[in-house]
Design an enzyme around this catalytic site. Sequence first.
Site, short mmCIF file in Angstrom:
data_model
loop_
_atom_site.label_atom_id
_atom_site.label_comp_id
_atom_site.label_asym_id
_atom_site.label_seq_id
_atom_site.Cartn_x
_atom_site.Cartn_y
_atom_site.Cartn_z
NE ARG A 173 -0.53 -0.96 4.83
CZ ARG A 173 -1.18 -1.35 6.05
NH1 ARG A 173 -2.15 -1.62 6.06
NH2 ARG A 173 -0.46 -1.45 7.14
NE ARG A 247 7.45 -6.23 11.43
CZ ARG A 247 7.60 -5.24 10.56
NH1 ARG A 247 8.32 -5.11 9.63
NH2 ARG A 247 7.14 -3.97 11.13
CD GLU A 378 8.20 3.69 7.85
OE1 GLU A 378 7.40 3.96 6.98
OE2 GLU A 378 8.42 2.42 8.31
ZN LIG Z 1 6.31 -0.43 5.28
#
Ligand SMILES: [Zn+2]
Length: 412
Positions: A173, A247, A378
Amino acid sequence: MKSILTSALLLSTALGTVVPRAGKKVDYNGFKVLRVASTDDVKAQIENLAAHVLNPGRSAQLDVVVSPDNIDALTALVSESQVLNEDVGAALAEEGEVTAYAVPSESWFTAYHPYADHLQFLRDLQAGYTTQSEIVTVGTSVQGRVLTGIHIWGSGGKGSKPAVIIHGNVHAREWITSVTTEYFAWQLLTKYASDASVKALVDKFDFYITPIVNPDGFVYTQTTDRLWRKNRQTVSGNSCVGRDINRNWPYKWEAPGGASTDPCSETYKGQAAGDAPENRGLRTQVDSLRASRGIRLYLDVHSYGQYILWPYGYDCNLRAENDAQHRSIATRAQTAIRAVSGTAYTIGPSCSTLYATTGSSTDYTDVTGNSTYSYTYELRDKGTYGFTLPANQIQPTVRETWAGVVSMLKDA
Ligand SMILES: [Zn+2]
Ligand SMILES: *[C@@H]1O[C@H](CO)[C@@H](O)[C@H](O)[C@H]1NC(C)=O
């Protein structure tokens, strides 16, 4: 555990989870984004009522997308809630249409694009600079899409310098991250001849930029659920889909606390370390560049939150042996970004600054990959639009981020 849930809880799961009808796109009109104060005892209930958890690593404060029907039930569970976005459907409209553009012109960076056009962008860009770039493939996705990147080199010739590896859009996303990493490649090639400072960077490193490392997830966000995060891998005996590729890296994958063992979670770590095919491809790239000429800088580009993070994710007390250099390089990048647009970034080691993550890319590149520097970006924003940043913020975002990355490349 799942099989013994009561029917009441199953019902609330069914209400919260976005299960699109075949061939139909999830309609987010009327859905809100809430920031809620969560505690461990209500976290599972919140997750069941939410269509999506946007920051699944955080436990005290969750950003959740909630359908109109579930808003009251969810706010009743928590002591505090704040509306970050009144209407996700309206925000999606501001995100603009997914449009095809002639590439590689700068107008590419004013809209979001279909997956096939992203591949075409790379091919067209590469075709303009055949003596200093080539298309590279970095493995294959669950559904058989080839992870496609571009390798860029300078005057030393192909494969002569330390590697800079850049990955985008691992979380499906996070659309702003593919155009941003494409902007890096576009700058490096189109400015090489005219801008001495860009030339110096291209002559210093071999760049390996893969803008969309989770193509199946990305396509799914365009066909079906705009807010999908993971890959599209199934788990036998469970109806939930997707591993969190970030992860799944085989370094400290087994450590507790930084990922989920529940296939329905947004941060599902997989059944075994490195069992996502996309991860296998990325890891092979890291391992082979480590073994050949070494990795100077690794960047994993995500959104949102405006952070520059570095190892470690799996332990909040541990510091990289060159933590001070990581910090000083990040500090200058933070300043460079602010100088372009005023956008404020928070910087620090990832676990202690944001949240714990296990099996994450930068822990792997730092330790197993022996990369001198490893960072997670980010990008914009801090939650107002979140993953669905409007089209009119693409250009400001790619430009400010490029300033941060140029600063890092000069320092690295
Ligand atoms: Zn991410
Ligand atoms: C790690 O990389 C550095 C160069 O940055 C090199 O000097 C060192 O030998 C490498 N270490 C290992 C164990 O390969």
